[in-house]
Design an enzyme around this catalytic site. Structure first.
Site, mmCIF file in Angstrom:
data_model
loop_
_atom_site.group_PDB
_atom_site.id
_atom_site.type_symbol
_atom_site.label_atom_id
_atom_site.label_comp_id
_atom_site.label_asym_id
_atom_site.label_seq_id
_atom_site.Cartn_x
_atom_site.Cartn_y
_atom_site.Cartn_z
ATOM 1 N N HIS A 129 26.906 -1.302 -26.728
ATOM 2 C CA HIS A 129 25.555 -0.723 -26.673
ATOM 3 C C HIS A 129 24.757 -1.289 -25.485
ATOM 4 O O HIS A 129 24.151 -0.531 -24.714
ATOM 5 C CB HIS A 129 24.836 -1.026 -27.994
ATOM 6 C CG HIS A 129 23.431 -0.505 -28.088
ATOM 7 N ND1 HIS A 129 23.130 0.709 -28.658
ATOM 8 C CD2 HIS A 129 22.252 -1.026 -27.677
ATOM 9 C CE1 HIS A 129 21.815 0.898 -28.599
ATOM 10 N NE2 HIS A 129 21.254 -0.144 -28.009
ATOM 11 N N GLU A 130 24.776 -2.613 -25.333
ATOM 12 C CA GLU A 130 23.983 -3.220 -24.253
ATOM 13 C C GLU A 130 24.517 -2.848 -22.876
ATOM 14 O O GLU A 130 23.754 -2.711 -21.917
ATOM 15 C CB GLU A 130 23.924 -4.741 -24.408
ATOM 16 C CG GLU A 130 23.183 -5.219 -25.659
ATOM 17 C CD GLU A 130 21.748 -4.717 -25.761
ATOM 18 O OE1 GLU A 130 21.070 -4.573 -24.734
ATOM 19 O OE2 GLU A 130 21.322 -4.442 -26.903
ATOM 20 N N HIS A 133 22.890 0.204 -21.796
ATOM 21 C CA HIS A 133 21.580 -0.055 -21.185
ATOM 22 C C HIS A 133 21.731 -0.582 -19.757
ATOM 23 O O HIS A 133 20.998 -0.183 -18.854
ATOM 24 C CB HIS A 133 20.795 -1.070 -22.012
ATOM 25 C CG HIS A 133 20.253 -0.542 -23.310
ATOM 26 N ND1 HIS A 133 19.699 0.708 -23.435
ATOM 27 C CD2 HIS A 133 20.171 -1.115 -24.546
ATOM 28 C CE1 HIS A 133 19.296 0.892 -24.693
ATOM 29 N NE2 HIS A 133 19.580 -0.204 -25.394
ATOM 30 N N HIS A 139 18.065 5.188 -25.336
ATOM 31 C CA HIS A 139 18.587 5.462 -26.670
ATOM 32 C C HIS A 139 18.889 6.936 -26.867
ATOM 33 O O HIS A 139 18.362 7.794 -26.162
ATOM 34 C CB HIS A 139 17.614 4.942 -27.733
ATOM 35 C CG HIS A 139 17.677 3.443 -27.860
ATOM 36 N ND1 HIS A 139 16.592 2.676 -28.186
ATOM 37 C CD2 HIS A 139 18.718 2.591 -27.671
ATOM 38 C CE1 HIS A 139 16.965 1.394 -28.204
ATOM 39 N NE2 HIS A 139 18.248 1.321 -27.888
HETATM 40 N N1 TQI Z 1 17.780 -4.813 -28.936
HETATM 41 C C1 TQI Z 1 17.156 -3.638 -28.477
HETATM 42 C C2 TQI Z 1 18.263 -2.646 -27.988
HETATM 43 O O1 TQI Z 1 19.107 -3.056 -27.187
HETATM 44 C C3 TQI Z 1 16.181 -3.885 -27.351
HETATM 45 C C4 TQI Z 1 15.342 -2.655 -27.154
HETATM 46 C C5 TQI Z 1 14.350 -2.248 -27.938
HETATM 47 C C6 TQI Z 1 15.480 -1.667 -26.154
HETATM 48 N N2 TQI Z 1 13.839 -1.048 -27.469
HETATM 49 C C7 TQI Z 1 14.523 -0.694 -26.388
HETATM 50 C C8 TQI Z 1 16.334 -1.520 -25.100
HETATM 51 C C9 TQI Z 1 14.397 0.439 -25.573
HETATM 52 C C10 TQI Z 1 16.214 -0.405 -24.287
HETATM 53 C C11 TQI Z 1 15.262 0.582 -24.540
HETATM 54 O O2 TQI Z 1 18.229 -1.519 -28.412
HETATM 55 S S1 TQI Z 1 18.352 -4.904 -30.454
HETATM 56 C C12 TQI Z 1 21.206 -2.376 -31.583
HETATM 57 C C13 TQI Z 1 21.359 -1.259 -32.564
HETATM 58 C C14 TQI Z 1 19.857 -4.030 -30.556
HETATM 59 C C15 TQI Z 1 20.000 -3.005 -31.444
HETATM 60 O O3 TQI Z 1 18.675 -6.270 -30.600
HETATM 61 O O4 TQI Z 1 17.431 -4.347 -31.379
HETATM 62 C C16 TQI Z 1 22.285 -2.782 -30.836
HETATM 63 C C17 TQI Z 1 20.932 -4.448 -29.813
HETATM 64 F F1 TQI Z 1 21.739 -0.145 -31.977
HETATM 65 F F2 TQI Z 1 22.265 -1.564 -33.445
HETATM 66 F F3 TQI Z 1 20.257 -1.067 -33.202
HETATM 67 C C18 TQI Z 1 22.150 -3.822 -29.933
HETATM 68 CL CL1 TQI Z 1 23.816 -2.029 -31.028
HETATM 69 ZN ZN ZN Z 2 19.359 -0.280 -27.409
#
Ligand code: TQI
Ligand code: ZN
Ligand code: CA
Ligand code: ZN
Length: 172
Positions: A129-130, A133, A139
């Site tokens: 996922h990261e 980004h 998303h």
């Molecule tokens: N971190 C968020 C994410 O990577 C950080 C974030 C929040 C973000 N809003 C954003 C990044 C808008 C880009 C654009 O989404 S998290 C998941 C999942 C996170 C969440 O720690 O909440 C994953 C990290 F998808 F499971 F919710 C990895 Cl896979």
């Molecule tokens: Zn994300």
């Protein structure tokens, strides 16, 4: 449906061979490194991009585990909540919350660390996922896509969906 960051940032067209490096730190095992290399492979299979490990200093993408405040204005929050964050291109910072109960193939990565499955976080799923980004994807509204912004505790979601592939192929 997939999305991009405002202004649609991406790695420049003359930069298709990207490097990544790990912050030198305790407990970074080969098993952990293999998980990241598998996660990068999933994206390189569907793009002209390649990802090669190099030293932390010279890497385009810098990976590290951090606990709490780590001086980038986005402190981590202990177990659960925020799991990791990555900055859009060409920043390349990829930070993971060192306080999570990370698992690889269902096994805790910290030996002798027992915890409830309800707080387990699958490292490979978060890495895939990261990296999305890091390449410029925002998303997605498609529920089984990698870029869908939620993941049930303890579950593994590592296969790119058609939506992820279409999104990244618009960029590269
Ligand atoms: N971190 C968020 C994410 O990577 C950080 C974030 C929040 C973000 N809003 C954003 C990044 C808008 C880009 C654009 O989404 S998290 C998941 C999942 C996170 C969440 O720690 O909440 C994953 C990290 F998808 F499971 F919710 C990895 Cl896979
Ligand atoms: Zn994300
Ligand atoms: Ca957290
Ligand atoms: Zn950070």
């Amino acid at each position: 449906h997939y999305s991009f960051f405002p202004g649609r940032p991406r790695w420049p067209a003359n930069k298709r061979d990207l490097t990544y490096g790990f912050l030198p730190q305790n407990g970074l095992t080969d098993t952990i490194k293999i998980v990241f290399s598998r996660a990068f492979d999933r994206w390189s299979e569907v793009t002209p991009l390649t990802f090669t490990e190099t030293s932390f200093q010279s890497a385009d993408i810098k990976i590290g585990f951090f606990a709490g405040d780590h001086n980038d204005g986005e402190p981590f929050d202990g177990p659960m909540g925020t799991l990791a964050h990555a900055f859009s291109p060409p920043a390349g910072h990829f930070h993971l919350d060192g306080d999570e109960n990370w698992v690889i193939d269902g096994m805790p990565i910290v030996d002798g660390n027992f915890f409830s499955i309800l707080s387990a976080v699958d490292l490979e799923s978060v890495a895939v996922h990261e990296i999305g980004h890091l390449l410029g994807l925002g998303h997605s509204s498609v529920e089984d896509s990698i870029m869908f912004p939620s993941l049930e505790a303890g579950t593994r979601r590592v296969e790119l969906a058609n939506d992820d592939i279409q999104g990244v192929q618009v960029l590269y």
